[in-house]
Motif scaffolding. Structure first.
Motif, mmCIF file in Angstrom:
data_model
loop_
_atom_site.group_PDB
_atom_site.id
_atom_site.type_symbol
_atom_site.label_atom_id
_atom_site.label_comp_id
_atom_site.label_asym_id
_atom_site.label_seq_id
_atom_site.Cartn_x
_atom_site.Cartn_y
_atom_site.Cartn_z
ATOM 1 N N ASN A 102 85.902 -15.670 34.518
ATOM 2 C CA ASN A 102 87.366 -15.721 34.558
ATOM 3 C C ASN A 102 88.002 -14.367 34.851
ATOM 4 O OD1 ASN A 102 87.566 -18.455 34.066
ATOM 5 N ND2 ASN A 102 87.720 -18.239 31.849
ATOM 6 N N ASN A 103 87.187 -13.333 34.913
ATOM 7 C CA ASN A 103 87.683 -11.983 35.153
ATOM 8 C C ASN A 103 87.491 -11.648 36.632
ATOM 9 O OD1 ASN A 103 88.325 -9.273 35.215
ATOM 10 N ND2 ASN A 103 86.986 -8.680 33.533
ATOM 11 N N GLN A 104 88.406 -12.151 37.455
ATOM 12 C CA GLN A 104 88.284 -11.972 38.900
ATOM 13 C C GLN A 104 88.481 -10.520 39.327
ATOM 14 O OE1 GLN A 104 87.474 -13.924 41.410
ATOM 15 N NE2 GLN A 104 87.657 -16.038 40.721
ATOM 16 N N LYS A 105 89.112 -9.727 38.477
ATOM 17 C CA LYS A 105 89.345 -8.326 38.831
ATOM 18 C C LYS A 105 88.031 -7.558 38.846
ATOM 19 C CE LYS A 105 92.059 -4.244 37.524
ATOM 20 N NZ LYS A 105 93.068 -3.681 36.565
ATOM 21 N N GLU A 106 87.215 -7.736 37.821
ATOM 22 C CA GLU A 106 85.949 -7.012 37.733
ATOM 23 C C GLU A 106 84.788 -7.775 38.356
ATOM 24 O OE1 GLU A 106 84.959 -5.133 33.985
ATOM 25 O OE2 GLU A 106 87.042 -5.217 33.340
ATOM 26 N N ASN A 159 92.603 -19.697 36.612
ATOM 27 C CA ASN A 159 91.366 -19.860 37.384
ATOM 28 C C ASN A 159 91.065 -21.333 37.666
ATOM 29 O OD1 ASN A 159 90.010 -16.988 37.372
ATOM 30 N ND2 ASN A 159 90.736 -17.312 35.277
ATOM 31 N N PRO A 216 84.900 -10.349 41.118
ATOM 32 C CA PRO A 216 85.521 -11.208 42.143
ATOM 33 C C PRO A 216 84.495 -12.129 42.789
ATOM 34 C CG PRO A 216 85.224 -8.971 42.964
ATOM 35 C CD PRO A 216 84.882 -8.926 41.509
ATOM 36 N N HIS A 217 84.880 -13.385 42.991
ATOM 37 C CA HIS A 217 84.033 -14.347 43.701
ATOM 38 C C HIS A 217 84.935 -15.413 44.305
ATOM 39 C CE1 HIS A 217 84.456 -15.672 39.491
ATOM 40 N NE2 HIS A 217 84.424 -16.907 39.960
ATOM 41 N N ASP A 218 84.513 -15.956 45.437
ATOM 42 C CA ASP A 218 85.374 -16.904 46.151
ATOM 43 C C ASP A 218 84.751 -18.293 46.240
ATOM 44 O OD1 ASP A 218 83.326 -16.398 47.884
ATOM 45 O OD2 ASP A 218 84.576 -15.657 49.525
ATOM 46 N N LYS A 238 78.046 -12.573 42.018
ATOM 47 C CA LYS A 238 78.029 -11.859 43.295
ATOM 48 C C LYS A 238 77.409 -12.706 44.408
ATOM 49 C CE LYS A 238 76.599 -7.559 43.172
ATOM 50 N NZ LYS A 238 75.764 -6.379 42.774
ATOM 51 N N ASN A 289 83.177 -13.412 31.980
ATOM 52 C CA ASN A 289 83.121 -12.679 33.245
ATOM 53 C C ASN A 289 83.608 -13.523 34.418
ATOM 54 O OD1 ASN A 289 82.063 -10.478 31.886
ATOM 55 N ND2 ASN A 289 79.943 -10.917 32.441
ATOM 56 N N SER A 323 88.896 -22.360 40.525
ATOM 57 C CA SER A 323 87.559 -21.772 40.604
ATOM 58 C C SER A 323 86.468 -22.699 40.098
ATOM 59 C CB SER A 323 87.508 -20.460 39.806
ATOM 60 O OG SER A 323 88.385 -19.495 40.346
#
Length: 432
Positions: A282-286, A370, A288-290, A265, A280, A373
């Motif tokens: 790799n799980n951009q749905k739950e 990802n 999300p980070h940019d 976060k 976690n 990322s």
């Protein structure tokens, strides 16, 4: 919990002690009978990774290919209550044919309880050859009681965007805790800690230090009072209470701070944790980070520190229950799992250790979807790098005593010298 497990073992031992070999032979016979009659063998595999994070796909792949041997995955939480639940299932031999150990101390207890199968007689699989020299760290009494199936990794996760904004390069492999402390101070700002540490990584540096120095001194006495431990514990304490660049220990523990979530976060610039965070990240749905994620090693205490070892080696020790009635079928699954069957778990950071698995394939699965990322240069250097590693072989009682003492220090209930003295005395009492 230990008393309960011991009493259960004693109760079961009276029934099974004279027939353990017969049980193993009966298992082989039952499998032969099942195979010839077309009956299905059902196995249960216990592991701590959530089923949806890869294990269920592994099981589904096996079950499609092997209609005669069907496997069910049972998830347990890798804490004291969860391990007690697994140990109970192993002792009763009703619900666990295969199980994954996450520390050598847990495995040792299961070997002592007679529930981890000695693999000495298994001549159809060479663990040293398949898994490399680090596998030997899992030997107990010069024997294997399972297959170490994955590459263990602990490292520093870095928010590269924050590093760039602060004008800080990705650290070199040989950085120190003084370097990390300076990074953390520069990266700390309102609502952002410079560093957070996952429980699994909290003692990585002192463990790697004692693994190199030796758990005991040449005279056989405890080495828990070494100067490098003192310097390391003091540095972390200063980061908590002087720099305010990392959460205070009491706050983190009492609030059960979700440090991996905080990092993703953007509430921490650096995170000391393991490969399990990929699940976690790799799980951009739950989650999300940019920002781009880079990696650094767990630092040494000092630049001239000799024989420092990095938290890593091999992990996820897959064992067969010595009380299982279907040992041959379980062994067949274990070999398949280790030599590539576990690949669907690579996306969650569990990189197979077998030489039969291509690292490039594992990396592609790890990054799939990802790729942008991550800072791939530092990922290759750290995550897929080769470093002198260890499996800390210290009795759990001594580690528990150590934790009780350093917790008092981080809660400001005793000073650093008292902490080291007490840790050493309690370890020495256990040695005696």
């Amino acid at each position: 919990m230990t008393t309960l497990a011991a009493s259960m073992l004693s109760a079961c031992g009276g029934i099974n002690s004279s027939s353990s070999n017969e049980g193993a032979n009966a298992g082989s016979a039952s499998e032969a009978s099942a195979g010839s009659s077309g009956e299905k063998i059902n196995l249960k595999l216990w592991g701590a990774v959530p089923a949806e994070a890869g294990p269920q796909e592994v099981i589904d792949n096996w079950n499609k290919e092997n209609p005669d041997i069907q496997v069910e995955y049972v998830r347990y939480v890798n804490d004291d209550p969860g391990n007690l639940k697994l140990d109970t299932a192993l002792i009763t031999a009703q619900d666990a044919d295969l199980f994954i150990n996450y520390t050598i101390n847990r495995l040792q207890k299961r070997v002592d309880a007679g529930v981890a199968l000695d693999l000495s007689s298994k001549t159809d699989y060479n663990i040293d050859e398949q898994m490399g020299p680090d596998a030997a760290q899992w030997k107990i009494g010069d024997k294997y009681y399972g297959i170490p199936t994955k590459k263990n990794m602990l490292f520093i996760w870095l928010n590269k965007n924050m590093l760039d904004e602060a004008g800080l390069p990705v650290p070199s492999v040989d950085w120190t805790w003084d370097d990390l402390r300076e990074y953390a101070k520069k990266l700390t700002k309102e609502n952002v800690y410079g560093l957070m540490q996952h429980d699994a990584a909290f003692t990585a540096t002192i463990d790697g230090t004692i693994a190199g120095l030796g758990v005991t001194k040449p005279d056989g006495t405890s080495n828990f009072d070494n100067d490098l431990w003192k310097q390391q514990l003091q540095t972390v304490h200063d980061m908590m209470f002087v720099d305010k660049s990392t959460p205070e220990y009491g706050e983190q523990v009492t609030s059960k701070m979700p440090v991996d979530t905080n990092f993703l976060k953007g509430e921490a610039a650096m995170l000391a944790a393991g490969e399990f965070i990929f699940r976690n990240a790799n799980n951009q749905k739950e989650f999300p980070h940019d920002f781009k994620i880079a990696f650094a090693t767990i630092p040494k205490v000092t630049a001239d520190q000799k024989d420092y070892k990095y938290a890593g080696g091999l992990g996820d020790m897959l064992s067969v229950n010595a009380k299982s009635k279907n040992q041959d079928a379980a062994w067949k699954f274990a070999k398949w799992y280790a030599d590539g069957g576990m690949l669907p778990m690579a996306s969650g950071g569990r990189i197979p250790s077998s030489k039969s698995v291509d690292n490039q394939q594992a990396m592609e699965l790890l990054l799939k979807g990802n790729e942008d990322s991550y800072d791939t240069a530092s990922l290759n250097n750290v995550v897929f790098g080769q470093f002198p590693s260890f499996q800390l072989n210290v009795p759990q009682q001594a580690l528990d005593a150590r934790k009780e003492e350093y917790e008092k220090y981080f809660l400001n209930e005793q000073d650093i010298d008292t902490t080291l003295t007490n840790m050493t005395k309690r370890h020495q009492d256990y040695i005696k």
